[in-house]
Design a protein around this motif. Structure first.
Motif, PDB file in Angstrom:
ATOM      1  N   TYR A 133       0.854  -1.184   0.000  1.00 24.46           N
ATOM      2  CA  TYR A 133       0.000   0.000   0.000  1.00 24.46           C
ATOM      3  C   TYR A 133       0.891   1.235   0.000  1.00 24.46           C
ATOM      4  CZ  TYR A 133      -3.412   3.477   1.478  1.00 24.46           C
ATOM      5  OH  TYR A 133      -4.214   4.587   1.544  1.00 24.46           O
ATOM      6  N   GLY A 134       0.683   2.096  -0.974  1.00 25.85           N
ATOM      7  CA  GLY A 134       1.424   3.354  -1.074  1.00 25.85           C
ATOM      8  C   GLY A 134       0.571   4.363  -1.818  1.00 25.85           C
ATOM      9  N   PRO A 135       1.146   5.477  -2.224  1.00 26.08           N
ATOM     10  CA  PRO A 135       0.371   6.528  -2.888  1.00 26.08           C
ATOM     11  C   PRO A 135      -0.386   6.060  -4.137  1.00 26.08           C
ATOM     12  CG  PRO A 135       2.475   7.396  -2.186  1.00 26.08           C
ATOM     13  CD  PRO A 135       2.526   5.910  -1.942  1.00 26.08           C
ATOM     14  N   ASN A 136       0.207   5.206  -4.954  1.00 20.90           N
ATOM     15  CA  ASN A 136      -0.490   4.738  -6.167  1.00 20.90           C
ATOM     16  C   ASN A 136      -1.691   3.868  -5.810  1.00 20.90           C
ATOM     17  OD1 ASN A 136       1.302   6.070  -7.838  1.00 20.90           O
ATOM     18  ND2 ASN A 136       2.650   4.301  -8.037  1.00 20.90           N
ATOM     19  N   THR A 137      -1.516   2.972  -4.854  1.00 23.98           N
ATOM     20  CA  THR A 137      -2.627   2.121  -4.427  1.00 23.98           C
ATOM     21  C   THR A 137      -3.697   2.966  -3.750  1.00 23.98           C
ATOM     22  OG1 THR A 137      -1.261   0.144  -4.260  1.00 23.98           O
ATOM     23  CG2 THR A 137      -3.270   0.182  -2.933  1.00 23.98           C
ATOM     24  N   ARG A 138      -3.287   3.921  -2.906  1.00 26.00           N
ATOM     25  CA  ARG A 138      -4.261   4.791  -2.232  1.00 26.00           C
ATOM     26  C   ARG A 138      -5.188   5.440  -3.252  1.00 26.00           C
ATOM     27  NH1 ARG A 138      -1.293   9.045  -0.745  1.00 26.00           N
ATOM     28  NH2 ARG A 138      -2.041  10.115  -2.580  1.00 26.00           N
ATOM     29  N   ALA A 139      -4.623   5.945  -4.341  1.00 22.67           N
ATOM     30  CA  ALA A 139      -5.419   6.637  -5.349  1.00 22.67           C
ATOM     31  C   ALA A 139      -6.247   5.676  -6.207  1.00 22.67           C
ATOM     32  CB  ALA A 139      -4.512   7.475  -6.241  1.00 22.67           C
ATOM     33  N   ALA A 140      -5.855   4.419  -6.268  1.00 19.20           N
ATOM     34  CA  ALA A 140      -6.536   3.468  -7.145  1.00 19.20           C
ATOM     35  C   ALA A 140      -7.698   2.737  -6.466  1.00 19.20           C
ATOM     36  CB  ALA A 140      -5.539   2.434  -7.678  1.00 19.20           C
ATOM     37  N   ILE A 141      -7.529   2.369  -5.188  1.00 20.82           N
ATOM     38  CA  ILE A 141      -8.578   1.577  -4.534  1.00 20.82           C
ATOM     39  C   ILE A 141      -9.639   2.479  -3.897  1.00 20.82           C
ATOM     40  CG2 ILE A 141      -6.969  -0.319  -4.104  1.00 20.82           C
ATOM     41  CD1 ILE A 141      -7.055   0.456  -1.091  1.00 20.82           C
ATOM     42  N   ARG A 142     -10.760   1.868  -3.536  1.00 15.16           N
ATOM     43  CA  ARG A 142     -11.812   2.571  -2.805  1.00 15.16           C
ATOM     44  C   ARG A 142     -11.558   2.398  -1.304  1.00 15.16           C
ATOM     45  NH1 ARG A 142     -14.748  -0.821  -6.248  1.00 15.16           N
ATOM     46  NH2 ARG A 142     -15.423  -1.852  -4.373  1.00 15.16           N
ATOM     47  N   HIS A 143     -11.972   3.400  -0.519  1.00 12.16           N
ATOM     48  CA  HIS A 143     -11.737   3.418   0.922  1.00 12.16           C
ATOM     49  C   HIS A 143     -13.047   3.528   1.692  1.00 12.16           C
ATOM     50  CE1 HIS A 143      -7.334   3.975   0.652  1.00 12.16           C
ATOM     51  NE2 HIS A 143      -7.638   4.548  -0.486  1.00 12.16           N
ATOM     52  N   GLU A 144     -12.984   3.166   2.979  1.00  8.42           N
ATOM     53  CA  GLU A 144     -14.142   3.288   3.864  1.00  8.42           C
ATOM     54  C   GLU A 144     -14.555   4.763   3.956  1.00  8.42           C
ATOM     55  OE1 GLU A 144     -15.467   2.328   8.453  1.00  8.42           O
ATOM     56  OE2 GLU A 144     -13.338   2.461   7.991  1.00  8.42           O
ATOM     57  N   PRO A 145     -15.839   5.058   3.713  1.00  9.00           N
ATOM     58  CA  PRO A 145     -16.279   6.452   3.760  1.00  9.00           C
ATOM     59  C   PRO A 145     -16.373   6.970   5.197  1.00  9.00           C
ATOM     60  CG  PRO A 145     -18.132   5.016   3.336  1.00  9.00           C
ATOM     61  CD  PRO A 145     -16.903   4.140   3.328  1.00  9.00           C
ATOM     62  N   LEU A 146     -16.234   8.278   5.352  1.00  8.21           N
ATOM     63  CA  LEU A 146     -16.330   8.917   6.668  1.00  8.21           C
ATOM     64  C   LEU A 146     -17.716   8.788   7.278  1.00  8.21           C
ATOM     65  CD1 LEU A 146     -14.463  12.312   6.093  1.00  8.21           C
ATOM     66  CD2 LEU A 146     -13.614  10.289   7.281  1.00  8.21           C
ATOM     67  N   ASN A 147     -18.724   8.849   6.451  1.00  6.85           N
ATOM     68  CA  ASN A 147     -20.093   8.936   6.953  1.00  6.85           C
ATOM     69  C   ASN A 147     -20.735   7.590   7.288  1.00  6.85           C
ATOM     70  OD1 ASN A 147     -20.627   7.846   4.460  1.00  6.85           O
ATOM     71  ND2 ASN A 147     -21.632   9.670   3.641  1.00  6.85           N
ATOM     72  N   GLY A 148     -20.005   6.495   7.220  1.00  7.84           N
ATOM     73  CA  GLY A 148     -20.572   5.185   7.539  1.00  7.84           C
ATOM     74  C   GLY A 148     -21.424   4.586   6.429  1.00  7.84           C
ATOM     75  N   SER A 149     -21.486   5.246   5.303  1.00  6.69           N
ATOM     76  CA  SER A 149     -22.250   4.760   4.156  1.00  6.69           C
ATOM     77  C   SER A 149     -21.647   3.449   3.629  1.00  6.69           C
ATOM     78  CB  SER A 149     -22.208   5.844   3.076  1.00  6.69           C
ATOM     79  OG  SER A 149     -22.391   5.325   1.798  1.00  6.69           O
ATOM     80  N   THR A 150     -22.413   2.744   2.826  1.00  9.53           N
ATOM     81  CA  THR A 150     -21.909   1.531   2.192  1.00  9.53           C
ATOM     82  C   THR A 150     -21.188   1.836   0.884  1.00  9.53           C
ATOM     83  OG1 THR A 150     -24.034   1.186   1.114  1.00  9.53           O
ATOM     84  CG2 THR A 150     -23.664   0.044   3.217  1.00  9.53           C
ATOM     85  N   ASN A 151     -21.232   3.105   0.451  1.00 12.43           N
ATOM     86  CA  ASN A 151     -20.569   3.508  -0.791  1.00 12.43           C
ATOM     87  C   ASN A 151     -19.124   3.906  -0.514  1.00 12.43           C
ATOM     88  OD1 ASN A 151     -22.989   3.216  -2.258  1.00 12.43           O
ATOM     89  ND2 ASN A 151     -23.634   5.250  -1.618  1.00 12.43           N
ATOM     90  N   CYS A 152     -18.207   3.014  -0.848  1.00 12.94           N
ATOM     91  CA  CYS A 152     -16.800   3.278  -0.635  1.00 12.94           C
ATOM     92  C   CYS A 152     -16.328   4.398  -1.562  1.00 12.94           C
ATOM     93  CB  CYS A 152     -15.996   1.999  -0.828  1.00 12.94           C
ATOM     94  SG  CYS A 152     -16.367   0.784   0.467  1.00 12.94           S
ATOM     95  N   VAL A 153     -15.246   5.067  -1.165  1.00 10.44           N
ATOM     96  CA  VAL A 153     -14.810   6.300  -1.812  1.00 10.44           C
ATOM     97  C   VAL A 153     -13.415   6.139  -2.397  1.00 10.44           C
ATOM     98  CG1 VAL A 153     -14.301   8.740  -1.362  1.00 10.44           C
ATOM     99  CG2 VAL A 153     -16.142   7.611  -0.106  1.00 10.44           C
ATOM    100  N   ARG A 154     -13.246   6.610  -3.628  1.00  8.29           N
ATOM    101  CA  ARG A 154     -11.909   6.693  -4.231  1.00  8.29           C
ATOM    102  C   ARG A 154     -11.370   8.080  -3.915  1.00  8.29           C
ATOM    103  NH1 ARG A 154     -12.388   4.033  -9.118  1.00  8.29           N
ATOM    104  NH2 ARG A 154     -11.536   2.225  -8.119  1.00  8.29           N
ATOM    105  N   VAL A 155     -10.109   8.137  -3.498  1.00  6.52           N
ATOM    106  CA  VAL A 155      -9.501   9.423  -3.117  1.00  6.52           C
ATOM    107  C   VAL A 155      -8.333   9.727  -4.054  1.00  6.52           C
ATOM    108  CG1 VAL A 155     -10.175   9.147  -0.695  1.00  6.52           C
ATOM    109  CG2 VAL A 155      -7.904   8.406  -1.429  1.00  6.52           C
ATOM    110  N   PRO A 156      -7.961  11.012  -4.163  1.00  7.62           N
ATOM    111  CA  PRO A 156      -6.822  11.350  -5.032  1.00  7.62           C
ATOM    112  C   PRO A 156      -5.479  10.932  -4.432  1.00  7.62           C
ATOM    113  CG  PRO A 156      -7.857  13.348  -4.142  1.00  7.62           C
ATOM    114  CD  PRO A 156      -8.622  12.168  -3.635  1.00  7.62           C
TER     115      PRO A 156
END
Length: 133
Positions: free
Chosen positions: A110-133
């Motif tokens: 896990y590094g900057p390239n993977t961080r930007a490529a995968i989806r992450h746990e959202p802040l709001n507890g939603s089931t919609n995971c988030v892709r970040v820059p």
């Protein structure tokens, strides 16, 4: 006396009367290991305690950042990992699967390239995971 032209192969540091040579290149500029969790662009992501998100995780690391990665892999990729803060073979395999799904090189790190490529746990507890820059 022969003069030798040197290239940037080492940097000298003067500390308490002692000169220490530090090699230049990848080892000197290595990305630090994530040791914390930050909220970033609507998601929880592994980070440094300073909040810097440019860090990495590899097999053998342990801590809160690994816990967050495991939680993300479970929530966003259905990994079914035991969330134990330990980046072992199962976490690596789950990360490789997430990297493949995201279309990024699947090296299990896990590094900057993977961080930007995968989806992450959202802040709001939603089931919609988030892709970040």
């Amino acid at each position: 006396m022969r003069r030798v032209q040197a290239t940037a192969v080492a940097a000298a540091t003067f500390v308490a009367g002692v000169i220490a040579l530090v090699p230049a290149g990848p080892a000197a500029a290595a990305t630090p290991t994530c040791n914390w969790v930050a909220s970033y662009s609507g998601a929880w992501v592994p980070s440094l305690q300073s909040g810097n998100i440019t860090c990495n995780l590899v097999q053998g690391t342990y801590g809160e950042a690994v816990r967050q990665l495991q939680t993300t892999l479970n929530k966003c990729y259905g990994a079914r990992l035991t969330v134990d803060k330990s980046f072992g073979p199962a976490t690596r395999s789950a990360l490789v699967a997430a990297q493949r799904a995201a279309g990024t090189p699947a090296d299990g790190e896990y590094g900057p390239n993977t961080r930007a490529a995968i989806r992450h746990e959202p802040l709001n507890g939603s089931t919609n995971c988030v892709r970040v820059p």
